[in-house]
Scaffold this motif. Structure first.
Motif, mmCIF file in Angstrom:
data_model
loop_
_atom_site.group_PDB
_atom_site.id
_atom_site.type_symbol
_atom_site.label_atom_id
_atom_site.label_comp_id
_atom_site.label_asym_id
_atom_site.label_seq_id
_atom_site.Cartn_x
_atom_site.Cartn_y
_atom_site.Cartn_z
ATOM 1 N N ASP A 1 0.839 -1.205 0.000
ATOM 2 C CA ASP A 1 0.000 0.000 0.000
ATOM 3 C C ASP A 1 0.872 1.252 0.000
ATOM 4 N N GLN A 2 1.885 1.246 0.854
ATOM 5 C CA GLN A 2 2.780 2.397 0.933
ATOM 6 C C GLN A 2 3.625 2.531 -0.328
ATOM 7 N N SER B 1 3.044 1.421 -3.430
ATOM 8 C CA SER B 1 2.286 1.784 -4.619
ATOM 9 C C SER B 1 1.971 3.269 -4.642
ATOM 10 N N SER B 2 1.665 3.838 -3.481
ATOM 11 C CA SER B 2 1.386 5.268 -3.412
ATOM 12 C C SER B 2 2.601 6.094 -3.824
ATOM 13 N N THR C 1 3.083 5.972 -7.755
ATOM 14 C CA THR C 1 2.130 6.756 -8.547
ATOM 15 C C THR C 1 2.149 8.248 -8.223
ATOM 16 N N ASP C 2 2.581 8.611 -7.023
ATOM 17 C CA ASP C 2 2.508 10.021 -6.612
ATOM 18 C C ASP C 2 3.812 10.781 -6.808
ATOM 19 N N PRO D 1 1.059 -0.745 -10.023
ATOM 20 C CA PRO D 1 0.464 0.528 -9.594
ATOM 21 C C PRO D 1 -0.350 1.234 -10.666
ATOM 22 N N ARG E 1 -3.515 -0.841 -11.494
ATOM 23 C CA ARG E 1 -4.402 -0.994 -10.336
ATOM 24 C C ARG E 1 -4.822 -2.451 -10.105
#
Length: 261
Positions: free
Chosen positions: A16-17, A19-20, A23-24, A117, A120
């Motif tokens: 979760d961390q 992938s963020s 993408t960010d 990522p 999705r």
């Protein structure tokens, strides 16, 4: 026997961390780490974040990352991370990349979590617990003939002895071009293995076996029901020289072809 259920939850939280970040963040600076190989700021940031998270959550488990290394696979349990599998794709704006986190017990991959990522999708598996894409169970294709199979191959070698090492890779490409329905080079071992696990590809052949590249995908493909083996057909392990995942119905045909390499 290790209880893998809570470790799979921890791997999921780590992704979760990761992938963020993928993408960010902006790709940022990209530096060379050898002949036609590269590392981006995203690779480094993801590895640092996941390593720190896992050390806090599972201090008793070793850690091996592609970029910062670690103690290697030298304990009963070791996390193996590729922070961005497919860095060249990512840097060039191609969405074919993945965060790949596997768990190795002794010399066997027993757990895998892989996040794509930009597409999705997330793939998960733990030995004895099935394999899933998001929340749906997955399994390999039923293809039995190579001329009906879509086969992914690993990247050509770069770096030391690349010309020598590519002799076999080019021979493999030629054999597949003559026999398979289609040949694909996607640039991410993690994607190759998860797509064999879920039946999108019928086989994946990589003439390499780095733990950070393969540990997660091997666990997922094997648990999904694909055959994962070395060049000689023996079960895949840390000491294998290659990583070959195939639909069960293609095992014999694939081994006959690989015997010619």
């Amino acid at each position: 026997m290790t209880d893998l259920a809570p470790l799979l939850q921890i791997a999921d939280a780590a992704l979760d961390q990761a992938s963020s970040l993928v993408t960010d963040m902006a790709v940022g600076a990209v530096r060379s780490k050898g002949d036609r190989d590269m590392v981006s700021e995203i690779d480094l940031a993801v590895e640092e974040r996941v390593r720190d998270f896992l050390r806090k959550e599972t201090p008793e488990i070793g850690f091996l990352g592609e970029e910062s290394g670690g103690a290697g696979i030298d304990g009963p349990l070791t996390w193996a991370l590729d922070p961005v599998d497919g860095t060249a794709n990512l840097v060039n704006g191609l969405p074919l990349c993945a965060v790949s986190l596997g768990l190795v017990e002794d010399s066997r991959s027993v757990l895998g979590a892989i996040d794509l990522p930009f597409m999705r999708h997330r793939f998960r598996a733990a030995e004895g617990r099935g394999a899933y894409a998001d929340d749906a169970p997955i399994g390999p294709s039923r293809t039995t003939a190579l001329d009906q199979a879509i086969v992914a191959i690993g990247d050509y070698a770069v770096g030391a002895r690349a010309q020598e090492r590519n002799v076999r890779r080019l021979a493999l490409t030629r054999m597949l071009a003559e026999q398979a329905l289609r040949v694909r080079m996607l640039g991410s071992a993690a994607i190759d293995l998860t797509w064999v696990a879920s039946g999108k590809l019928d086989a994946s052949i990589a003439l390499s076996n780095h733990p950070w590249d393969m540990a997660a995908g091997v666990a997922i493909a094997r648990e999904a029901g694909a055959v994962v083996m070395d060049l000689d057909g023996s079960p895949h392990g840390l000491r294998s020289t290659a990583t070959i995942a195939v639909a069960p119905g293609l095992r014999g045909t694939m081994l006959k072809m690989l015997d010619r390499l």
